[in-house]
Design an enzyme around this catalytic site. Sequence first.
Site, PDB file in Angstrom:
ATOM      1  N   ARG A  20       0.841  -1.212   0.000  1.00 52.66           N
ATOM      2  CA  ARG A  20       0.000   0.000   0.000  1.00 52.66           C
ATOM      3  C   ARG A  20       0.877   1.264   0.000  1.00 52.66           C
ATOM      4  O   ARG A  20       0.986   1.954  -1.000  1.00 52.66           O
ATOM      5  CB  ARG A  20      -0.964  -0.030   1.201  1.00 52.66           C
ATOM      6  CG  ARG A  20      -2.053   1.022   1.165  1.00 52.66           C
ATOM      7  CD  ARG A  20      -1.631   2.397   1.610  1.00 52.66           C
ATOM      8  NE  ARG A  20      -1.067   2.435   2.953  1.00 52.66           N
ATOM      9  CZ  ARG A  20      -0.494   3.518   3.468  1.00 52.66           C
ATOM     10  NH1 ARG A  20      -0.392   4.637   2.747  1.00 52.66           N
ATOM     11  NH2 ARG A  20       0.020   3.501   4.688  1.00 52.66           N
ATOM     12  N   ASP A  21       1.548   1.529   1.110  1.00 60.62           N
ATOM     13  CA  ASP A  21       2.343   2.759   1.215  1.00 60.62           C
ATOM     14  C   ASP A  21       3.435   2.747   0.147  1.00 60.62           C
ATOM     15  O   ASP A  21       3.777   3.789  -0.429  1.00 60.62           O
ATOM     16  CB  ASP A  21       2.965   2.841   2.618  1.00 60.62           C
ATOM     17  CG  ASP A  21       3.323   4.265   3.029  1.00 60.62           C
ATOM     18  OD1 ASP A  21       3.464   5.126   2.152  1.00 60.62           O
ATOM     19  OD2 ASP A  21       3.482   4.500   4.237  1.00 60.62           O
ATOM     20  N   CYS A  53       4.349   9.164   0.131  1.00 59.93           N
ATOM     21  CA  CYS A  53       2.938   9.540   0.085  1.00 59.93           C
ATOM     22  C   CYS A  53       2.772  10.515  -1.064  1.00 59.93           C
ATOM     23  O   CYS A  53       3.495  11.511  -1.138  1.00 59.93           O
ATOM     24  CB  CYS A  53       2.506  10.187   1.403  1.00 59.93           C
ATOM     25  SG  CYS A  53       0.830  10.843   1.321  1.00 59.93           S
ATOM     26  N   HIS A 111       5.713   4.431  12.631  1.00 59.29           N
ATOM     27  CA  HIS A 111       5.672   4.373  11.154  1.00 59.29           C
ATOM     28  C   HIS A 111       6.647   5.438  10.655  1.00 59.29           C
ATOM     29  O   HIS A 111       6.320   6.612  10.543  1.00 59.29           O
ATOM     30  CB  HIS A 111       4.230   4.674  10.719  1.00 59.29           C
ATOM     31  CG  HIS A 111       3.992   4.708   9.239  1.00 59.29           C
ATOM     32  ND1 HIS A 111       3.250   3.741   8.582  1.00 59.29           N
ATOM     33  CD2 HIS A 111       4.342   5.597   8.289  1.00 59.29           C
ATOM     34  CE1 HIS A 111       3.170   4.047   7.302  1.00 59.29           C
ATOM     35  NE2 HIS A 111       3.829   5.165   7.090  1.00 59.29           N
ATOM     36  N   HIS A 150       9.301   7.019   7.973  1.00 64.51           N
ATOM     37  CA  HIS A 150       9.835   7.115   6.608  1.00 64.51           C
ATOM     38  C   HIS A 150      11.313   7.502   6.733  1.00 64.51           C
ATOM     39  O   HIS A 150      11.741   8.099   7.723  1.00 64.51           O
ATOM     40  CB  HIS A 150       9.040   8.129   5.788  1.00 64.51           C
ATOM     41  CG  HIS A 150       7.707   7.582   5.339  1.00 64.51           C
ATOM     42  ND1 HIS A 150       7.492   7.126   4.068  1.00 64.51           N
ATOM     43  CD2 HIS A 150       6.552   7.383   6.008  1.00 64.51           C
ATOM     44  CE1 HIS A 150       6.247   6.677   3.962  1.00 64.51           C
ATOM     45  NE2 HIS A 150       5.644   6.822   5.128  1.00 64.51           N
ATOM     46  N   ASN A 154       9.294   4.042   3.350  1.00 67.07           N
ATOM     47  CA  ASN A 154       9.284   3.640   4.757  1.00 67.07           C
ATOM     48  C   ASN A 154      10.626   3.006   5.086  1.00 67.07           C
ATOM     49  O   ASN A 154      11.362   2.582   4.195  1.00 67.07           O
ATOM     50  CB  ASN A 154       8.216   2.564   4.988  1.00 67.07           C
ATOM     51  CG  ASN A 154       6.825   3.062   4.723  1.00 67.07           C
ATOM     52  OD1 ASN A 154       6.363   3.009   3.595  1.00 67.07           O
ATOM     53  ND2 ASN A 154       6.171   3.552   5.743  1.00 67.07           N
TER      54      ASN A 154
END
Length: 307
Positions: A14-15, A239, A206, A208, A248
């Site tokens: 996803r990310d 993002c 989370h 990055h 990430n």
Amino acid sequence: MSVDAVRLVEVGPRDGLQNEARNLSVDTRVALVEGLVAAGLRTIEAGAFVSSRWVPQMAGTDQVLRRLGQRPGVAYTALVPNLQGLEAALAVGCREVAVFAAASEAFSHKNINCSIDESLERFRPVLVKAREAGVAVRGYVSCVLGCPFSGDVSVSQAARVASALYEMGCYEISLGDTIGVGTPRATARLIAACVKEVPIGALAGHFHDTYGMAVANVQAALEAGVRVFDSSVSGLGGCPYSPGATGNVATEELVYLLERQGMDTGVDLEQLIEVGVFIDSQLQRTGGSRVAKAMLARHALIRPRMA
Ligand code: HMG
Ligand code: MG
């Protein structure tokens, strides 16, 4: 989970993929998730039920989740920004979803087209409906250590949003350093502010890696007691509404960091590296994991990676 176990939430499908120029087929996305499961990951964010006009890379998430089906001991999750997203997730049998708010007003508007308070009001019925359906909901707070549009973000603002999501019924709050500007000290201050509102066991990190600080920030969060971390295979990610943000923390880096310090992740690092090689070749990108690069060079595990 023993005290020395850490839970990893793999967000690469996803990310990671939401920020790639190349849109991957459903087959490739399913193969990526299945490879991650084979490597030992047990919570995998497989897509997002968001507007395909906003994030075209996530179109077809319904097909990805249908194809994946259910697997005992594995949670396939997806982002939902509103009731429309939740309904789409329920229609394909999703058992866990995530809502996503921000600690910065500017980012909230850019990312989901509403204010922070409006987003929280939007999530309330999502939580109610998910609870009725027996679906678990995770909550994200983005920009907890800085915003690409408005700069500094106070830890009290991040803690306020984390608290609101937790009070609403999110079982876990993932604190997102969306643009990777955090440092270990800032991370420690953030966790200290958030644990006043949310139990430590319900907080996740989370990070990055835009400024190369992600592993250091994970270590700071670990030392503050956090035991759940989000990561992306081969450091995929970013993002689309956060210009300049990169991936990430790589899952390979997390597995190496944790296992070498005596903590259990349940992940087979060599198998994970193979998944990274696979997805990088599909995306025609250079891998983003230094652990993978070192191990590939040292052991010639598999074919050399693409240049
Ligand atoms: P909007 O334009 O304000 O929505 O977008 P709207 O309610 O006015 O609806 C407009 C259109 O969107 C309508 O279609 C709706 O049906 C459709 P039309 O009638 O024009 O054809 N729509 C939807 N379509 C599919 N799924 C839905 C949905 N909802 C409405 N759920 C919206 C608001 C939230 C939809 C939009 O802003 C959006 O999709 N944003 C997604 C942004 C996103 O995915 N960002 C990346 C994830 S967040 C992130 O990466 C950070 C994180 O990793 C943590 C960190 O790093 O910090 C989580
Ligand atoms: Mg992110």
